[in-house]
Design a protein around this motif. Structure first.
Motif, PDB file in Angstrom:
ATOM      1  N   HIS A  46      15.682  -4.622 -55.190  1.00 53.76           N
ATOM      2  CA  HIS A  46      15.346  -4.114 -53.836  1.00 53.76           C
ATOM      3  C   HIS A  46      16.597  -3.998 -52.632  1.00 53.76           C
ATOM      4  O   HIS A  46      17.378  -4.975 -52.606  1.00 53.76           O
ATOM      5  N   SER A  47      16.780  -2.748 -52.208  1.00 54.41           N
ATOM      6  CA  SER A  47      17.636  -2.747 -51.187  1.00 54.41           C
ATOM      7  C   SER A  47      17.152  -3.297 -49.826  1.00 54.41           C
ATOM      8  O   SER A  47      16.070  -3.483 -49.658  1.00 54.41           O
ATOM      9  N   THR A  48      18.385  -3.427 -48.878  1.00 57.16           N
ATOM     10  CA  THR A  48      18.029  -4.040 -47.790  1.00 57.16           C
ATOM     11  C   THR A  48      18.917  -3.403 -46.660  1.00 57.16           C
ATOM     12  O   THR A  48      19.719  -2.389 -46.953  1.00 57.16           O
ATOM     13  N   LEU A  49      18.717  -4.137 -45.419  1.00 57.09           N
ATOM     14  CA  LEU A  49      19.481  -3.309 -44.337  1.00 57.09           C
ATOM     15  C   LEU A  49      20.711  -4.472 -44.070  1.00 57.09           C
ATOM     16  O   LEU A  49      20.606  -5.576 -44.307  1.00 57.09           O
ATOM     17  N   VAL A  50      21.918  -3.609 -43.774  1.00 56.96           N
ATOM     18  CA  VAL A  50      22.941  -4.444 -43.325  1.00 56.96           C
ATOM     19  C   VAL A  50      22.814  -4.976 -41.938  1.00 56.96           C
ATOM     20  O   VAL A  50      21.976  -4.779 -41.036  1.00 56.96           O
ATOM     21  N   HIS A  51      23.343  -6.290 -41.994  1.00 57.43           N
ATOM     22  CA  HIS A  51      23.209  -7.099 -40.849  1.00 57.43           C
ATOM     23  C   HIS A  51      23.861  -6.677 -39.551  1.00 57.43           C
ATOM     24  O   HIS A  51      24.756  -5.823 -39.610  1.00 57.43           O
ATOM     25  N   LYS A  52      23.315  -6.817 -38.382  1.00 60.64           N
ATOM     26  CA  LYS A  52      23.779  -6.063 -37.105  1.00 60.64           C
ATOM     27  C   LYS A  52      25.169  -6.695 -36.693  1.00 60.64           C
ATOM     28  O   LYS A  52      25.774  -5.707 -36.387  1.00 60.64           O
ATOM     29  N   ALA A  53      25.743  -7.707 -37.238  1.00 55.68           N
ATOM     30  CA  ALA A  53      27.018  -8.294 -36.827  1.00 55.68           C
ATOM     31  C   ALA A  53      27.918  -7.121 -37.625  1.00 55.68           C
ATOM     32  O   ALA A  53      29.278  -7.219 -37.402  1.00 55.68           O
ATOM     33  N   ASP A  54      27.542  -6.783 -39.051  1.00 62.04           N
ATOM     34  CA  ASP A  54      28.430  -6.009 -39.764  1.00 62.04           C
ATOM     35  C   ASP A  54      28.283  -4.605 -39.492  1.00 62.04           C
ATOM     36  O   ASP A  54      29.246  -3.799 -40.062  1.00 62.04           O
ATOM     37  N   GLU A  55      27.493  -4.226 -38.817  1.00 69.65           N
ATOM     38  CA  GLU A  55      27.192  -2.546 -38.674  1.00 69.65           C
ATOM     39  C   GLU A  55      28.353  -1.689 -38.199  1.00 69.65           C
ATOM     40  O   GLU A  55      28.917  -1.055 -38.493  1.00 69.65           O
ATOM     41  N   ASP A  56      28.774  -2.239 -37.097  1.00 63.03           N
ATOM     42  CA  ASP A  56      30.029  -1.651 -36.465  1.00 63.03           C
ATOM     43  C   ASP A  56      31.222  -1.511 -37.273  1.00 63.03           C
ATOM     44  O   ASP A  56      31.974  -0.682 -37.457  1.00 63.03           O
ATOM     45  N   ASN A  57      31.677  -2.614 -38.148  1.00 64.05           N
ATOM     46  CA  ASN A  57      32.652  -2.512 -39.024  1.00 64.05           C
ATOM     47  C   ASN A  57      32.517  -1.563 -40.071  1.00 64.05           C
ATOM     48  O   ASN A  57      33.605  -0.747 -40.485  1.00 64.05           O
ATOM     49  N   ILE A  58      31.449  -1.375 -40.696  1.00 62.79           N
ATOM     50  CA  ILE A  58      30.927  -0.328 -41.605  1.00 62.79           C
ATOM     51  C   ILE A  58      30.890   1.019 -41.165  1.00 62.79           C
ATOM     52  O   ILE A  58      31.417   1.938 -41.865  1.00 62.79           O
ATOM     53  N   LYS A  59      30.372   1.400 -40.007  1.00 65.96           N
ATOM     54  CA  LYS A  59      30.271   2.339 -39.309  1.00 65.96           C
ATOM     55  C   LYS A  59      31.712   3.056 -39.075  1.00 65.96           C
ATOM     56  O   LYS A  59      31.788   4.258 -39.292  1.00 65.96           O
ATOM     57  N   LEU A  60      32.599   1.992 -38.773  1.00 63.63           N
ATOM     58  CA  LEU A  60      34.301   2.442 -38.629  1.00 63.63           C
ATOM     59  C   LEU A  60      34.713   2.612 -39.853  1.00 63.63           C
ATOM     60  O   LEU A  60      35.477   3.908 -40.041  1.00 63.63           O
ATOM     61  N   GLN A  61      34.362   2.274 -41.111  1.00 67.00           N
ATOM     62  CA  GLN A  61      34.905   2.600 -42.279  1.00 67.00           C
ATOM     63  C   GLN A  61      34.191   4.001 -42.642  1.00 67.00           C
ATOM     64  O   GLN A  61      34.967   4.793 -43.635  1.00 67.00           O
ATOM     65  N   LEU A  62      33.043   4.302 -42.168  1.00 68.08           N
ATOM     66  CA  LEU A  62      32.546   5.580 -42.721  1.00 68.08           C
ATOM     67  C   LEU A  62      32.701   6.562 -41.683  1.00 68.08           C
ATOM     68  O   LEU A  62      32.235   7.730 -41.770  1.00 68.08           O
ATOM     69  N   ARG A  63      33.447   6.082 -40.739  1.00 67.58           N
ATOM     70  CA  ARG A  63      33.928   7.137 -39.514  1.00 67.58           C
ATOM     71  C   ARG A  63      32.820   7.705 -38.937  1.00 67.58           C
ATOM     72  O   ARG A  63      32.822   9.095 -38.640  1.00 67.58           O
ATOM     73  N   LEU A  64      31.726   6.719 -38.622  1.00 67.36           N
ATOM     74  CA  LEU A  64      30.561   7.341 -37.914  1.00 67.36           C
ATOM     75  C   LEU A  64      30.908   6.929 -36.615  1.00 67.36           C
ATOM     76  O   LEU A  64      30.132   7.144 -35.647  1.00 67.36           O
ATOM     77  N   LYS A  65      31.797   6.341 -36.017  1.00 61.36           N
ATOM     78  CA  LYS A  65      31.955   5.703 -34.679  1.00 61.36           C
ATOM     79  C   LYS A  65      33.372   6.232 -34.116  1.00 61.36           C
ATOM     80  O   LYS A  65      34.248   6.334 -34.798  1.00 61.36           O
TER      81      LYS A  65
END
Length: 65
Positions: A46-65
């Protein structure tokens, strides 16, 4: 300035949910499955959600921020 590119590795691994959270899959389910219990393998499916602490880092990699 050239366009900002998304990280190819990140766009393959993460998806956005409708509410803006980031979804990911579990690791450790590709090989050497004989020693892992059925319960553990099912939980890793099953899939899960990314932890709050890592969200900013991943959003930066996906260029969402």
């Amino acid at each position: 300035m050239p366009k900002m590119k998304t990280k190819s590795s990140a766009k393959k691994r993460f998806k956005l949910t409708g509410t803006g959270k980031i979804k990911r899959k579990h690791a450790f389910k590709s090989h050497i499955l004989t020693k892992k219990s059925k319960k553990r393998k099912l939980a890793l499916t099953h899939s899960t959600l990314v932890h709050k602490a890592d969200e900013d880092n991943i959003k930066l990699q996906l260029r969402l921020k």
